[in-house]
Design a protein around this motif. Sequence first.
Motif, mmCIF file in Angstrom:
data_model
loop_
_atom_site.group_PDB
_atom_site.id
_atom_site.type_symbol
_atom_site.label_atom_id
_atom_site.label_comp_id
_atom_site.label_asym_id
_atom_site.label_seq_id
_atom_site.Cartn_x
_atom_site.Cartn_y
_atom_site.Cartn_z
ATOM 1 N N PRO A 119 0.834 -1.219 0.000
ATOM 2 C CA PRO A 119 0.000 0.000 0.000
ATOM 3 C C PRO A 119 0.862 1.259 0.000
ATOM 4 O O PRO A 119 2.037 1.236 0.369
ATOM 5 C CB PRO A 119 -0.796 -0.130 1.305
ATOM 6 N N VAL A 120 0.252 2.362 -0.413
ATOM 7 C CA VAL A 120 0.940 3.640 -0.461
ATOM 8 C C VAL A 120 1.120 4.157 0.967
ATOM 9 O O VAL A 120 0.175 4.164 1.765
ATOM 10 C CB VAL A 120 0.138 4.666 -1.295
ATOM 11 N N THR A 121 2.331 4.582 1.299
ATOM 12 C CA THR A 121 2.621 5.174 2.602
ATOM 13 C C THR A 121 2.930 6.655 2.434
ATOM 14 O O THR A 121 3.141 7.144 1.312
ATOM 15 C CB THR A 121 3.818 4.475 3.265
ATOM 16 N N PHE A 122 3.008 7.365 3.566
ATOM 17 C CA PHE A 122 3.357 8.775 3.490
ATOM 18 C C PHE A 122 4.752 8.968 2.922
ATOM 19 O O PHE A 122 4.995 9.933 2.186
ATOM 20 C CB PHE A 122 3.259 9.442 4.872
ATOM 21 N N ASP A 123 5.681 8.060 3.252
ATOM 22 C CA ASP A 123 7.038 8.158 2.700
ATOM 23 C C ASP A 123 7.010 8.090 1.177
ATOM 24 O O ASP A 123 7.752 8.817 0.492
ATOM 25 C CB ASP A 123 7.924 7.056 3.259
#
Length: 489
Positions: free
Chosen positions: A106-110
Amino acid sequence: MKKAIGFVFSLHRVTGTVIGFLFFMWFVSGLVLIYHPYPRLSDEQINEKKETLPTPLPDIAPFRQRVSGGIKNVRVYRMQGETRISLAAGDTTYLFHADTTRRPRPVTFDDVEQIACRWIQAPVKQVDTLHRREQWVLYSRYEKALPIYKFYFDDAEKHELFVSGRTGEVLQLTDASSRFWAWIGAIPHKFYLPFIRRNLDLWEGSITVGGLFALLAALSGMVVGIYLLLLRYRQRKRWEIPYRRRWYRLHFVGGLIFGIFMVAWGLSGMMSMQRIPQWMIRTDGNYIFNASRMWGKRPLPPETYRLDYRRLKETYPDLKEVSWTHFRDIPAYEIIAGKRALTIDASSEEVKELFIPEKTLAEGIRAVHGEDVAYTATLIDRYDNYYLARKGMNALPLPVYRVVVDDAIGSRYYIDPSTGYIRYFNTNKMVKKWVFSGIHYLNIRWLVERPLLWTVCIWFLCLGGAFVSLTGCWLGVRYLRRKGKKRAG
Protein backbone atom coordinates in the motif's frame (compact mmCIF):
# COMPACT_ATOMS: atom_id res chain seq x y z
CA MET A 1 -49.32 50.27 -21.27
CA LYS A 2 -47.94 52.74 -18.71
CA LYS A 3 -48.47 50.22 -15.90
CA ALA A 4 -46.64 47.55 -17.86
CA ILE A 5 -43.71 49.88 -18.62
CA GLY A 6 -43.69 51.01 -15.00
CA PHE A 7 -43.43 47.39 -13.89
CA VAL A 8 -40.60 46.70 -16.36
CA PHE A 9 -38.80 49.85 -15.21
CA SER A 10 -39.08 48.74 -11.55
CA LEU A 11 -37.92 45.25 -12.53
CA HIS A 12 -34.86 46.70 -14.25
CA ARG A 13 -34.03 48.97 -11.32
CA VAL A 14 -34.30 46.12 -8.77
CA THR A 15 -32.58 43.38 -10.76
CA GLY A 16 -29.98 45.79 -12.11
CA THR A 17 -29.05 46.97 -8.63
CA VAL A 18 -28.92 43.42 -7.28
CA ILE A 19 -27.08 41.81 -10.17
CA GLY A 20 -25.09 44.80 -11.48
CA PHE A 21 -22.03 44.10 -9.35
CA LEU A 22 -22.09 40.41 -10.34
CA PHE A 23 -22.54 41.32 -14.01
CA PHE A 24 -19.54 43.66 -13.78
CA MET A 25 -17.50 40.93 -12.06
CA TRP A 26 -18.44 38.38 -14.73
CA PHE A 27 -17.25 40.61 -17.56
CA VAL A 28 -13.92 41.51 -15.93
CA SER A 29 -13.17 38.01 -14.62
CA GLY A 30 -14.18 36.56 -17.99
CA LEU A 31 -11.42 38.55 -19.68
CA VAL A 32 -8.92 37.28 -17.12
CA LEU A 33 -10.18 33.72 -17.61
CA ILE A 34 -9.36 33.82 -21.32
CA TYR A 35 -5.65 34.10 -20.54
CA HIS A 36 -5.45 32.44 -17.12
CA PRO A 37 -7.72 29.38 -16.74
CA TYR A 38 -8.32 27.61 -13.47
CA PRO A 39 -5.14 25.72 -12.43
CA ARG A 40 -5.09 22.22 -13.86
CA LEU A 41 -2.41 19.64 -14.43
CA SER A 42 -2.11 18.87 -18.14
CA ASP A 43 -1.83 15.31 -19.42
CA GLU A 44 1.68 16.15 -20.63
CA GLN A 45 2.77 17.22 -17.12
CA ILE A 46 1.37 14.04 -15.58
CA ASN A 47 2.86 11.80 -18.28
CA GLU A 48 6.28 13.40 -17.98
CA LYS A 49 6.52 12.49 -14.28
CA LYS A 50 5.40 8.86 -14.65
CA GLU A 51 8.06 6.20 -14.07
CA THR A 52 9.56 4.54 -17.15
CA LEU A 53 8.97 0.81 -17.59
CA PRO A 54 12.10 -1.37 -17.36
CA THR A 55 13.52 -3.95 -19.76
CA PRO A 56 12.53 -6.76 -19.92
CA LEU A 57 8.77 -6.43 -19.51
CA PRO A 58 6.78 -9.27 -17.92
CA ASP A 59 4.73 -11.86 -19.78
CA ILE A 60 1.03 -11.19 -19.15
CA ALA A 61 -0.25 -14.75 -19.68
CA PRO A 62 0.59 -16.11 -16.16
CA PHE A 63 -1.23 -13.23 -14.54
CA ARG A 64 -4.30 -13.73 -16.72
CA GLN A 65 -4.48 -17.32 -15.49
CA ARG A 66 -4.66 -16.14 -11.89
CA VAL A 67 -7.86 -14.20 -12.51
CA SER A 68 -11.24 -15.91 -12.84
CA GLY A 69 -13.88 -14.57 -15.20
CA GLY A 70 -13.60 -12.52 -18.36
CA ILE A 71 -10.89 -9.88 -18.25
CA LYS A 72 -12.13 -6.50 -19.43
CA ASN A 73 -8.90 -4.56 -19.24
CA VAL A 74 -5.16 -5.04 -18.74
CA ARG A 75 -2.78 -2.28 -17.74
CA VAL A 76 0.99 -2.37 -17.16
CA TYR A 77 2.67 0.57 -15.44
CA ARG A 78 5.34 1.40 -12.88
CA MET A 79 4.90 2.96 -9.45
CA GLN A 80 6.97 3.10 -6.24
CA GLY A 81 9.82 1.48 -8.17
CA GLU A 82 7.63 -1.56 -8.95
CA THR A 83 6.26 -2.78 -12.28
CA ARG A 84 2.57 -3.44 -11.74
CA ILE A 85 -0.09 -5.32 -13.67
CA SER A 86 -3.72 -4.32 -13.22
CA LEU A 87 -6.41 -6.74 -14.44
CA ALA A 88 -10.07 -5.69 -14.44
CA ALA A 89 -12.55 -8.58 -14.38
CA GLY A 90 -16.23 -8.02 -13.66
CA ASP A 91 -16.51 -5.40 -10.91
CA THR A 92 -13.10 -6.26 -9.42
CA THR A 93 -9.65 -4.96 -10.27
CA TYR A 94 -6.74 -7.26 -9.41
CA LEU A 95 -3.33 -5.70 -8.85
CA PHE A 96 -0.11 -7.71 -9.11
CA HIS A 97 3.60 -7.08 -8.67
CA ALA A 98 5.24 -8.09 -11.94
CA ASP A 99 8.38 -9.58 -10.36
CA THR A 100 6.93 -11.53 -7.42
CA THR A 101 3.76 -13.32 -6.40
CA ARG A 102 2.98 -10.83 -3.66
CA ARG A 103 0.50 -8.01 -4.02
CA PRO A 104 1.92 -4.47 -4.34
CA ARG A 105 2.39 -2.79 -0.99
CA PRO A 106 0.00 0.00 0.00
CA VAL A 107 0.94 3.64 -0.46
CA THR A 108 2.62 5.17 2.60
CA PHE A 109 3.36 8.77 3.49
CA ASP A 110 7.04 8.16 2.70
CA ASP A 111 6.01 7.11 -0.82
CA VAL A 112 3.85 10.23 -1.22
CA GLU A 113 6.70 12.43 0.01
CA GLN A 114 9.12 10.89 -2.50
CA ILE A 115 6.61 11.48 -5.29
CA ALA A 116 6.15 15.11 -4.22
CA CYS A 117 9.90 15.76 -4.10
CA ARG A 118 10.28 14.26 -7.56
CA TRP A 119 7.82 16.84 -8.88
CA ILE A 120 9.26 19.91 -7.17
CA GLN A 121 12.96 20.09 -6.31
CA ALA A 122 12.66 22.44 -3.32
CA PRO A 123 12.46 22.14 0.47
CA VAL A 124 9.06 21.14 1.88
CA LYS A 125 7.89 23.86 4.27
CA GLN A 126 4.65 22.25 5.46
CA VAL A 127 2.31 19.32 4.77
CA ASP A 128 -1.44 19.33 5.45
CA THR A 129 -3.70 16.29 5.41
CA LEU A 130 -7.03 17.03 3.72
CA HIS A 131 -10.07 14.90 4.57
CA ARG A 132 -12.44 16.96 2.44
CA ARG A 133 -12.16 18.83 -0.84
CA GLU A 134 -10.76 22.35 -0.63
CA GLN A 135 -10.16 25.32 -2.92
CA TRP A 136 -7.81 23.73 -5.48
CA VAL A 137 -9.23 20.18 -5.38
CA LEU A 138 -12.94 20.93 -5.67
CA TYR A 139 -14.18 18.46 -8.29
CA SER A 140 -16.20 15.46 -7.10
CA ARG A 141 -13.67 13.03 -8.65
CA TYR A 142 -11.25 14.00 -5.88
CA GLU A 143 -13.56 12.43 -3.30
CA LYS A 144 -12.18 8.96 -4.08
CA ALA A 145 -8.61 10.22 -3.67
CA LEU A 146 -9.04 11.33 -0.03
CA PRO A 147 -7.13 11.71 2.17
CA ILE A 148 -5.06 14.16 0.12
CA TYR A 149 -1.66 15.48 1.21
CA LYS A 150 -1.03 19.13 0.44
CA PHE A 151 2.68 19.99 0.19
CA TYR A 152 3.84 23.60 0.55
CA PHE A 153 7.26 24.18 -1.03
CA ASP A 154 9.72 26.85 0.03
CA ASP A 155 10.67 28.07 -3.43
CA ALA A 156 10.36 31.33 -5.32
CA GLU A 157 7.13 30.27 -7.07
CA LYS A 158 5.47 29.10 -3.80
CA HIS A 159 4.33 25.79 -5.30
CA GLU A 160 1.60 23.77 -3.65
CA LEU A 161 1.24 20.11 -4.68
CA PHE A 162 -1.71 17.82 -3.93
CA VAL A 163 -1.10 14.05 -3.81
CA SER A 164 -3.64 11.31 -3.08
CA GLY A 165 -2.79 9.43 0.10
CA ARG A 166 -4.76 6.49 -1.24
CA THR A 167 -3.17 6.00 -4.66
CA GLY A 168 -0.09 8.25 -4.71
CA GLU A 169 -1.50 10.02 -7.77
CA VAL A 170 -0.58 13.70 -8.17
CA LEU A 171 -3.88 15.57 -8.46
CA GLN A 172 -3.10 19.27 -8.64
CA LEU A 173 -0.20 21.72 -8.78
CA THR A 174 -0.46 25.47 -8.22
CA ASP A 175 1.95 28.34 -7.74
CA ALA A 176 1.56 31.88 -6.44
CA SER A 177 0.90 33.28 -9.93
CA SER A 178 -1.75 30.73 -10.94
CA ARG A 179 -3.51 31.14 -7.58
CA PHE A 180 -3.52 34.94 -7.91
CA TRP A 181 -5.04 34.89 -11.39
CA ALA A 182 -7.57 32.24 -10.37
CA TRP A 183 -8.83 34.46 -7.54
CA ILE A 184 -9.57 37.32 -9.95
CA GLY A 185 -10.59 35.13 -12.88
CA ALA A 186 -11.91 31.58 -12.69
CA ILE A 187 -12.97 31.48 -9.02
CA PRO A 188 -15.39 34.44 -9.04
CA HIS A 189 -16.49 33.84 -12.63
CA LYS A 190 -17.42 30.18 -12.08
CA PHE A 191 -18.37 30.41 -8.40
CA TYR A 192 -15.48 28.09 -7.56
CA LEU A 193 -15.78 28.56 -3.82
CA PRO A 194 -15.69 25.43 -1.62
CA PHE A 195 -18.98 26.07 0.21
CA ILE A 196 -20.72 26.32 -3.18
CA ARG A 197 -18.72 24.01 -5.46
CA ARG A 198 -18.70 21.04 -3.06
CA ASN A 199 -22.49 20.86 -3.39
CA LEU A 200 -23.14 20.24 -7.08
CA ASP A 201 -26.84 21.12 -6.95
CA LEU A 202 -26.13 24.37 -5.08
CA TRP A 203 -23.37 25.29 -7.53
CA GLU A 204 -25.47 24.64 -10.62
CA GLY A 205 -28.46 26.39 -9.08
CA SER A 206 -26.40 29.46 -8.12
CA ILE A 207 -25.10 29.89 -11.67
CA THR A 208 -28.55 29.36 -13.18
CA VAL A 209 -30.24 31.86 -10.84
CA GLY A 210 -27.42 34.38 -11.33
CA GLY A 211 -27.78 34.05 -15.09
CA LEU A 212 -31.56 34.43 -14.83
CA PHE A 213 -31.22 37.70 -12.86
CA ALA A 214 -28.67 38.95 -15.38
CA LEU A 215 -31.04 38.10 -18.24
CA LEU A 216 -33.96 39.88 -16.55
CA ALA A 217 -31.84 42.97 -15.80
CA ALA A 218 -30.54 43.20 -19.37
CA LEU A 219 -33.85 42.40 -21.07
CA SER A 220 -35.89 44.82 -18.96
CA GLY A 221 -33.25 47.50 -19.57
CA MET A 222 -33.49 46.96 -23.32
CA VAL A 223 -37.30 47.26 -23.24
CA VAL A 224 -37.23 50.44 -21.13
CA GLY A 225 -34.47 52.00 -23.24
CA ILE A 226 -36.24 51.40 -26.54
CA TYR A 227 -39.56 52.61 -25.09
CA LEU A 228 -38.02 55.88 -23.81
CA LEU A 229 -36.22 56.46 -27.11
CA LEU A 230 -39.43 56.01 -29.12
CA LEU A 231 -41.39 58.12 -26.66
CA ARG A 232 -38.94 61.03 -26.99
CA TYR A 233 -39.07 60.73 -30.80
CA ARG A 234 -42.88 60.95 -30.76
CA GLN A 235 -42.71 64.00 -28.50
CA ARG A 236 -39.99 65.96 -30.34
CA LYS A 237 -39.89 64.32 -33.77
CA ARG A 238 -36.14 63.74 -33.57
CA TRP A 239 -33.87 61.08 -32.15
CA GLU A 240 -32.21 62.14 -28.93
CA ILE A 241 -31.19 60.83 -25.51
CA PRO A 242 -34.08 61.32 -23.06
CA TYR A 243 -31.76 62.17 -20.13
CA ARG A 244 -29.72 65.24 -19.22
CA ARG A 245 -27.75 63.90 -16.25
CA ARG A 246 -24.35 62.51 -17.22
CA TRP A 247 -24.55 59.08 -15.50
CA TYR A 248 -28.05 58.45 -16.87
CA ARG A 249 -26.92 59.42 -20.36
CA LEU A 250 -23.86 57.16 -20.18
CA HIS A 251 -25.89 54.21 -18.94
CA PHE A 252 -28.62 54.79 -21.52
CA VAL A 253 -26.25 54.98 -24.49
CA GLY A 254 -24.18 52.04 -23.29
CA GLY A 255 -27.32 49.98 -22.79
CA LEU A 256 -28.54 50.72 -26.33
CA ILE A 257 -25.18 49.69 -27.83
CA PHE A 258 -24.37 46.65 -25.68
CA GLY A 259 -27.82 45.69 -24.36
CA ILE A 260 -28.49 42.94 -26.91
CA PHE A 261 -25.14 41.32 -26.14
CA MET A 262 -25.83 41.51 -22.39
CA VAL A 263 -29.18 39.82 -22.95
CA ALA A 264 -27.41 37.09 -24.93
CA TRP A 265 -24.73 36.64 -22.26
CA GLY A 266 -27.35 36.50 -19.51
CA LEU A 267 -29.19 33.77 -21.43
CA SER A 268 -26.00 31.80 -22.12
CA GLY A 269 -24.93 32.08 -18.48
CA MET A 270 -28.31 30.83 -17.31
CA MET A 271 -28.14 27.89 -19.73
CA SER A 272 -24.50 26.99 -19.03
CA MET A 273 -25.53 24.39 -16.43
CA GLN A 274 -28.85 23.44 -18.04
CA ARG A 275 -29.87 21.28 -20.99
CA ILE A 276 -32.29 22.37 -23.67
CA PRO A 277 -35.64 21.06 -22.33
CA GLN A 278 -36.99 17.86 -23.85
CA TRP A 279 -40.34 19.50 -24.53
CA MET A 280 -38.52 21.85 -26.90
CA ILE A 281 -36.13 19.44 -28.66
CA ARG A 282 -36.27 15.73 -27.88
CA THR A 283 -33.21 13.52 -27.63
CA ASP A 284 -34.99 10.18 -27.01
CA GLY A 285 -32.64 9.60 -24.10
CA ASN A 286 -29.50 9.99 -26.23
CA TYR A 287 -27.65 12.84 -24.56
CA ILE A 288 -24.51 11.25 -23.16
CA PHE A 289 -22.86 8.89 -25.65
CA ASN A 290 -20.78 5.96 -24.42
CA ALA A 291 -18.00 5.12 -26.90
CA SER A 292 -18.34 1.41 -26.09
CA ARG A 293 -21.62 1.44 -28.04
CA MET A 294 -19.61 2.26 -31.14
CA TRP A 295 -16.52 0.11 -30.54
CA GLY A 296 -18.04 -2.85 -28.70
CA LYS A 297 -18.16 -3.68 -25.00
CA ARG A 298 -16.75 -7.20 -25.04
CA PRO A 299 -12.95 -7.37 -24.99
CA LEU A 300 -11.18 -9.24 -27.76
CA PRO A 301 -9.47 -12.60 -27.08
CA PRO A 302 -5.74 -12.36 -26.20
CA GLU A 303 -4.73 -14.18 -29.38
CA THR A 304 -6.05 -11.34 -31.54
CA TYR A 305 -3.26 -9.11 -30.18
CA ARG A 306 -0.65 -10.23 -32.68
CA LEU A 307 1.76 -7.52 -31.59
CA ASP A 308 3.55 -8.58 -28.42
CA TYR A 309 3.30 -5.53 -26.18
CA ARG A 310 6.90 -6.08 -25.02
CA ARG A 311 8.10 -5.04 -28.49
CA LEU A 312 6.78 -1.54 -27.83
CA LYS A 313 9.78 -0.93 -25.59
CA GLU A 314 12.09 -1.32 -28.60
CA THR A 315 10.29 1.42 -30.55
CA TYR A 316 9.58 3.62 -27.55
CA PRO A 317 12.48 3.45 -25.06
CA ASP A 318 10.69 5.96 -22.82
CA LEU A 319 7.59 3.70 -22.56
CA LYS A 320 5.76 4.32 -19.28
CA GLU A 321 2.37 2.65 -19.51
CA VAL A 322 0.45 0.18 -21.69
CA SER A 323 -3.31 -0.50 -21.62
CA TRP A 324 -5.21 -3.04 -23.72
CA THR A 325 -8.22 -1.79 -25.70
CA HIS A 326 -10.02 -2.43 -28.99
CA PHE A 327 -12.12 -0.75 -31.69
CA ARG A 328 -14.63 -3.27 -33.04
CA ASP A 329 -12.35 -6.09 -34.28
CA ILE A 330 -9.13 -4.04 -34.16
CA PRO A 331 -7.02 -4.79 -31.06
CA ALA A 332 -4.97 -1.86 -29.82
CA TYR A 333 -2.65 -0.64 -27.07
CA GLU A 334 -3.04 2.76 -25.47
CA ILE A 335 0.44 3.78 -24.40
CA ILE A 336 2.28 6.62 -22.73
CA ALA A 337 5.76 7.29 -24.10
CA GLY A 338 7.59 10.25 -22.62
CA LYS A 339 4.98 13.02 -22.48
CA ARG A 340 2.87 11.63 -25.31
CA ALA A 341 -0.24 9.45 -25.27
CA LEU A 342 -0.50 7.22 -28.37
CA THR A 343 -2.72 4.40 -29.60
CA ILE A 344 -0.96 1.50 -31.31
CA ASP A 345 -2.60 -0.95 -33.73
CA ALA A 346 -2.00 -4.47 -32.33
CA SER A 347 -3.58 -6.42 -35.21
CA SER A 348 -0.19 -7.15 -36.82
CA GLU A 349 3.37 -7.72 -35.65
CA GLU A 350 4.41 -4.32 -37.00
CA VAL A 351 4.53 -1.43 -34.51
CA LYS A 352 2.36 1.27 -36.08
CA GLU A 353 0.00 3.94 -34.79
CA LEU A 354 -3.71 3.29 -35.06
CA PHE A 355 -5.79 4.57 -37.95
CA ILE A 356 -9.40 3.37 -37.89
CA PRO A 357 -10.57 2.61 -41.45
CA GLU A 358 -13.98 3.58 -42.80
CA LYS A 359 -15.02 -0.09 -42.82
CA THR A 360 -14.66 -0.29 -39.03
CA LEU A 361 -16.37 3.07 -38.68
CA ALA A 362 -19.33 1.82 -40.73
CA GLU A 363 -19.65 -1.27 -38.52
CA GLY A 364 -19.77 0.95 -35.45
CA ILE A 365 -22.42 3.27 -36.90
CA ARG A 366 -24.63 0.30 -37.84
CA ALA A 367 -24.16 -1.25 -34.41
CA VAL A 368 -25.58 1.93 -32.85
CA HIS A 369 -28.25 2.90 -35.42
CA GLY A 370 -29.16 -0.32 -37.19
CA GLU A 371 -28.14 -2.00 -40.44
CA ASP A 372 -30.34 0.13 -42.71
CA VAL A 373 -29.34 3.55 -41.38
CA ALA A 374 -28.43 6.25 -43.90
CA TYR A 375 -25.41 8.41 -43.07
CA THR A 376 -22.54 10.34 -44.63
CA ALA A 377 -18.96 10.07 -43.39
CA THR A 378 -16.25 12.58 -44.34
CA LEU A 379 -12.65 12.84 -43.17
CA ILE A 380 -12.19 16.54 -42.37
CA ASP A 381 -8.94 18.39 -41.65
CA ARG A 382 -10.55 21.69 -40.67
CA TYR A 383 -12.77 22.65 -37.75
CA ASP A 384 -16.46 23.35 -38.23
CA ASN A 385 -18.93 25.10 -35.92
CA TYR A 386 -19.58 22.00 -33.81
CA TYR A 387 -16.03 20.67 -33.68
CA LEU A 388 -14.08 23.77 -32.84
CA ALA A 389 -11.29 24.95 -30.54
CA ARG A 390 -9.19 28.08 -30.37
CA LYS A 391 -5.45 27.59 -30.67
CA GLY A 392 -4.00 26.62 -27.31
CA MET A 393 -7.44 26.21 -25.70
CA ASN A 394 -8.11 22.48 -25.25
CA ALA A 395 -7.06 21.89 -28.85
CA LEU A 396 -9.01 19.17 -30.61
CA PRO A 397 -7.24 16.71 -32.93
CA LEU A 398 -7.46 16.77 -36.72
CA PRO A 399 -8.18 15.07 -39.07
CA VAL A 400 -11.38 13.45 -37.81
CA TYR A 401 -14.31 11.64 -39.34
CA ARG A 402 -17.48 13.72 -39.40
CA VAL A 403 -20.45 11.37 -39.50
CA VAL A 404 -23.94 12.80 -40.05
CA VAL A 405 -26.73 10.27 -39.46
CA ASP A 406 -30.18 10.56 -41.02
CA ASP A 407 -32.25 9.92 -37.88
CA ALA A 408 -35.02 11.68 -35.97
CA ILE A 409 -32.69 13.46 -33.51
CA GLY A 410 -29.99 14.60 -35.98
CA SER A 411 -27.14 12.46 -34.63
CA ARG A 412 -23.67 13.65 -35.57
CA TYR A 413 -20.26 12.23 -34.60
CA TYR A 414 -16.71 13.51 -34.76
CA ILE A 415 -14.34 10.54 -34.48
CA ASP A 416 -10.55 10.68 -34.22
CA PRO A 417 -9.21 7.75 -36.30
CA SER A 418 -5.91 7.76 -34.38
CA THR A 419 -7.43 7.34 -30.89
CA GLY A 420 -11.09 6.39 -31.31
CA TYR A 421 -12.12 9.54 -29.42
CA ILE A 422 -15.77 10.41 -30.12
CA ARG A 423 -17.56 13.73 -29.75
CA TYR A 424 -21.30 13.29 -30.15
CA PHE A 425 -24.01 15.81 -31.04
CA ASN A 426 -27.70 15.73 -31.82
CA THR A 427 -30.10 18.59 -32.60
CA ASN A 428 -30.63 19.30 -28.91
CA LYS A 429 -26.90 19.48 -28.19
CA MET A 430 -26.24 21.55 -31.31
CA VAL A 431 -28.79 24.14 -30.17
CA LYS A 432 -27.16 24.11 -26.72
CA LYS A 433 -23.80 24.76 -28.40
CA TRP A 434 -25.12 27.98 -29.93
CA VAL A 435 -27.06 29.05 -26.83
CA PHE A 436 -24.05 28.55 -24.57
CA SER A 437 -20.56 28.45 -26.09
CA GLY A 438 -21.51 30.10 -29.37
CA ILE A 439 -22.70 33.17 -27.45
CA HIS A 440 -20.65 32.97 -24.27
CA TYR A 441 -17.22 32.35 -25.83
CA LEU A 442 -17.97 33.55 -29.38
CA ASN A 443 -17.17 30.01 -30.52
CA ILE A 444 -18.04 30.69 -34.13
CA ARG A 445 -15.71 29.25 -36.74
CA TRP A 446 -15.56 32.39 -38.86
CA LEU A 447 -14.39 34.37 -35.81
CA VAL A 448 -12.16 31.67 -34.29
CA GLU A 449 -10.27 31.36 -37.57
CA ARG A 450 -9.48 35.09 -37.29
CA PRO A 451 -7.90 35.25 -33.82
CA LEU A 452 -7.12 38.98 -33.92
CA LEU A 453 -10.73 39.82 -34.83
CA TRP A 454 -12.00 37.37 -32.17
CA THR A 455 -9.82 39.10 -29.56
CA VAL A 456 -11.00 42.57 -30.56
CA CYS A 457 -14.65 41.46 -30.44
CA ILE A 458 -14.43 39.76 -27.05
CA TRP A 459 -12.58 42.70 -25.47
CA PHE A 460 -14.94 45.28 -27.00
CA LEU A 461 -18.06 43.44 -25.84
CA CYS A 462 -16.75 42.59 -22.37
CA LEU A 463 -15.51 46.13 -21.69
CA GLY A 464 -18.78 47.53 -23.01
CA GLY A 465 -20.80 45.19 -20.80
CA ALA A 466 -18.61 46.09 -17.81
CA PHE A 467 -19.18 49.80 -18.48
CA VAL A 468 -22.96 49.40 -18.63
CA SER A 469 -22.91 47.28 -15.44
CA LEU A 470 -20.72 49.76 -13.58
CA THR A 471 -22.84 52.79 -14.49
CA GLY A 472 -25.96 50.82 -13.57
CA CYS A 473 -24.45 49.93 -10.18
CA TRP A 474 -23.71 53.60 -9.48
CA LEU A 475 -27.23 54.67 -10.44
CA GLY A 476 -28.64 51.90 -8.24
CA VAL A 477 -26.55 53.00 -5.27
CA ARG A 478 -27.64 56.62 -5.73
CA TYR A 479 -31.28 55.52 -5.97
CA LEU A 480 -31.01 53.57 -2.70
CA ARG A 481 -29.36 56.57 -1.03
CA ARG A 482 -32.22 58.84 -2.08
CA LYS A 483 -34.76 56.35 -0.79
CA GLY A 484 -32.87 56.06 2.47
CA LYS A 485 -32.78 59.84 2.95
CA LYS A 486 -36.52 60.16 2.26
CA ARG A 487 -37.34 57.54 4.85
CA ALA A 488 -34.96 59.11 7.38
CA GLY A 489 -36.51 62.53 6.79
